[in-house]
Motif scaffolding. Structure first.
Motif, PDB file in Angstrom:
ATOM      1  N   ILE A  88     -33.871   1.314  22.313  1.00 17.50           N
ATOM      2  CA  ILE A  88     -33.091   0.211  21.964  1.00 17.50           C
ATOM      3  C   ILE A  88     -32.302  -0.560  22.811  1.00 17.50           C
ATOM      4  O   ILE A  88     -32.316  -1.848  22.996  1.00 17.50           O
ATOM      5  CB  ILE A  88     -32.087   0.904  20.948  1.00 17.50           C
ATOM      6  CG1 ILE A  88     -32.772   1.582  19.802  1.00 17.50           C
ATOM      7  CG2 ILE A  88     -31.240  -0.429  20.337  1.00 17.50           C
ATOM      8  CD1 ILE A  88     -32.001   2.386  18.693  1.00 17.50           C
ATOM      9  N   PHE A  89     -31.787   0.119  23.968  1.00 12.26           N
ATOM     10  CA  PHE A  89     -31.080  -0.338  24.806  1.00 12.26           C
ATOM     11  C   PHE A  89     -31.935  -0.721  26.020  1.00 12.26           C
ATOM     12  O   PHE A  89     -31.572  -1.721  26.853  1.00 12.26           O
ATOM     13  CB  PHE A  89     -30.075   0.609  25.403  1.00 12.26           C
ATOM     14  CG  PHE A  89     -29.113   1.043  24.040  1.00 12.26           C
ATOM     15  CD1 PHE A  89     -28.240   0.222  23.553  1.00 12.26           C
ATOM     16  CD2 PHE A  89     -29.357   2.298  23.552  1.00 12.26           C
ATOM     17  CE1 PHE A  89     -27.278   0.522  22.308  1.00 12.26           C
ATOM     18  CE2 PHE A  89     -28.705   2.680  22.453  1.00 12.26           C
ATOM     19  CZ  PHE A  89     -27.662   1.890  21.786  1.00 12.26           C
ATOM     20  N   LEU A  90     -32.983   0.020  26.418  1.00 10.02           N
ATOM     21  CA  LEU A  90     -33.691  -0.373  27.382  1.00 10.02           C
ATOM     22  C   LEU A  90     -34.861  -1.697  27.282  1.00 10.02           C
ATOM     23  O   LEU A  90     -35.392  -2.116  27.977  1.00 10.02           O
ATOM     24  CB  LEU A  90     -34.763   0.695  27.613  1.00 10.02           C
ATOM     25  CG  LEU A  90     -33.898   2.152  28.476  1.00 10.02           C
ATOM     26  CD1 LEU A  90     -34.820   3.021  28.293  1.00 10.02           C
ATOM     27  CD2 LEU A  90     -33.135   1.790  29.466  1.00 10.02           C
ATOM     28  N   LYS A  91     -35.011  -1.924  25.939  1.00 12.47           N
ATOM     29  CA  LYS A  91     -36.001  -2.798  25.416  1.00 12.47           C
ATOM     30  C   LYS A  91     -37.391  -2.652  25.588  1.00 12.47           C
ATOM     31  O   LYS A  91     -38.286  -3.461  25.602  1.00 12.47           O
ATOM     32  CB  LYS A  91     -35.322  -4.144  26.060  1.00 12.47           C
ATOM     33  CG  LYS A  91     -33.956  -4.571  25.873  1.00 12.47           C
ATOM     34  CD  LYS A  91     -33.840  -4.885  24.483  1.00 12.47           C
ATOM     35  CE  LYS A  91     -32.295  -5.185  24.019  1.00 12.47           C
ATOM     36  NZ  LYS A  91     -31.804  -5.373  22.695  1.00 12.47           N
ATOM     37  N   HIS A 129     -25.539  10.305  18.893  1.00 11.11           N
ATOM     38  CA  HIS A 129     -25.637  11.544  18.922  1.00 11.11           C
ATOM     39  C   HIS A 129     -27.106  11.953  19.098  1.00 11.11           C
ATOM     40  O   HIS A 129     -27.224  13.108  19.723  1.00 11.11           O
ATOM     41  CB  HIS A 129     -25.237  12.058  17.224  1.00 11.11           C
ATOM     42  CG  HIS A 129     -25.360  13.634  17.060  1.00 11.11           C
ATOM     43  ND1 HIS A 129     -26.734  14.031  16.607  1.00 11.11           N
ATOM     44  CD2 HIS A 129     -24.516  14.637  17.304  1.00 11.11           C
ATOM     45  CE1 HIS A 129     -26.617  15.338  16.493  1.00 11.11           C
ATOM     46  NE2 HIS A 129     -25.294  15.961  16.926  1.00 11.11           N
ATOM     47  N   SER A 130     -27.962  11.356  18.714  1.00 13.21           N
ATOM     48  CA  SER A 130     -29.507  11.694  18.713  1.00 13.21           C
ATOM     49  C   SER A 130     -29.769  11.562  20.226  1.00 13.21           C
ATOM     50  O   SER A 130     -30.633  12.268  20.683  1.00 13.21           O
ATOM     51  CB  SER A 130     -30.054  10.533  17.886  1.00 13.21           C
ATOM     52  OG  SER A 130     -31.630  10.914  18.198  1.00 13.21           O
ATOM     53  N   MET A 131     -29.423  10.410  21.017  1.00 16.19           N
ATOM     54  CA  MET A 131     -29.607  10.307  22.418  1.00 16.19           C
ATOM     55  C   MET A 131     -29.127  11.314  23.131  1.00 16.19           C
ATOM     56  O   MET A 131     -29.576  11.761  24.292  1.00 16.19           O
ATOM     57  CB  MET A 131     -29.172   8.824  23.047  1.00 16.19           C
ATOM     58  CG  MET A 131     -30.141   7.960  22.387  1.00 16.19           C
ATOM     59  SD  MET A 131     -29.709   6.294  23.188  1.00 16.19           S
ATOM     60  CE  MET A 131     -28.254   5.776  22.435  1.00 16.19           C
ATOM     61  N   ALA A 132     -27.873  11.648  22.924  1.00 13.94           N
ATOM     62  CA  ALA A 132     -27.145  12.876  23.383  1.00 13.94           C
ATOM     63  C   ALA A 132     -28.049  14.099  23.373  1.00 13.94           C
ATOM     64  O   ALA A 132     -28.027  15.200  24.353  1.00 13.94           O
ATOM     65  CB  ALA A 132     -25.854  13.108  23.034  1.00 13.94           C
ATOM     66  N   HIS A 133     -28.660  14.209  22.277  1.00  9.13           N
ATOM     67  CA  HIS A 133     -29.327  15.322  21.909  1.00  9.13           C
ATOM     68  C   HIS A 133     -30.571  15.462  22.762  1.00  9.13           C
ATOM     69  O   HIS A 133     -30.996  16.435  23.484  1.00  9.13           O
ATOM     70  CB  HIS A 133     -29.769  15.626  20.696  1.00  9.13           C
ATOM     71  CG  HIS A 133     -30.496  16.668  20.115  1.00  9.13           C
ATOM     72  ND1 HIS A 133     -30.105  18.165  20.237  1.00  9.13           N
ATOM     73  CD2 HIS A 133     -31.917  16.790  19.828  1.00  9.13           C
ATOM     74  CE1 HIS A 133     -31.078  18.853  19.589  1.00  9.13           C
ATOM     75  NE2 HIS A 133     -32.096  18.073  19.316  1.00  9.13           N
TER      76      HIS A 133
END
Length: 228
Positions: A88-91, A129-133
């Protein structure tokens, strides 16, 4: 899968605690559902971001490729997992996603993500939370790979994947042993020898794709460093 079924599935995820009922219903109508056969390429490393996925059924391999073309297995995404949120953030996608088995996947497109974030700020909590996981999993993978002992690598995997079923501690292998060998950075022959060693020591037994752990405390002593 109808919107009502998608809604029911979403209720099994962390979204249930974060989003309002109207937001959950809206997501259910806009999420794309599709069934994929095994070995389907979902996206390649470097592809433009077209959404993140939730696994309803099946297993997805996330891999990178070395310069010589050899596959580096990063992770398996299984039922109820999400993957590709960081894109999402890296595109773009930082890894390649391939179905390892027949899969039922839910795709959350960028416009749906944007609208949900605007209307439901707590959706950020879900994504972070998902990315931290995922970050935790990658750190654990690094810790595993720097251990030069094959037994330690395999035991760590078994302890991380263990579940209690019918009073027994078990691990269900939802993918091929060859893929597991790649995941643990060893060849398949070494993996087979290590499984056999643990069986000979009566620490585990194997029934096809089901591994029964007979002595979790003793298995922990085989880790480097041992778990308390």
């Amino acid at each position: 899968m109808e919107p009502a079924q998608i809604y029911k599935f979403l209720q099994q995820t962390q979204l249930r605690q974060l989003l309002s009922i109207p937001a959950m219903e809206a997501l259910s109508r806009r999420i794309k559902f599709k069934t994929y056969p095994a070995e389907t390429l979902l996206f390649s490393e470097g592809d433009a971001f077209h959404g993140f996925y939730l696994v309803a059924e099946g297993t997805v391999k996330l891999v990178r490729y070395r310069n010589d073309g050899r596959e580096m297995l990063i992770h398996f995404a299984q039922k109820n997992d999400t993957f590709a949120e960081a894109a999402i953030f890296l595109k773009r996608y930082p890894v390649t996603g391939i179905t390892d088995s027949k899969c039922q996947l839910l795709l959350v497109p960028p416009k749906v993500i944007q609208d949900t974030l605007e209307n439901e700020p707590r959706f950020w909590h879900y994504l972070f939370h998902s990315m931290a996981h995922w970050l935790e999993r990658l750190v654990q993978k690094i810790d595993t790979l720097i251990q030069n002992d094959a037994t330690s690598r395999l035991v760590r995997f078994l302890l991380e994947e263990q579940k209690i079923e019918n009073g027994k501690t078990v691990v269900k292998l939802n993918y091929k042993k060859g893929d597991l060998a790649v995941l643990l950075n060893m060849n398949q022959a070494t993996l087979s020898r290590t499984f056999r060693k643990l069986q000979n020591e009566q620490l585990i037994s194997i029934q096809r794709r089901l591994i029964i752990l007979h002595d979790v405390n003793q298995l922990k002593t085989l880790l480097l460093p041992p778990l308390e």
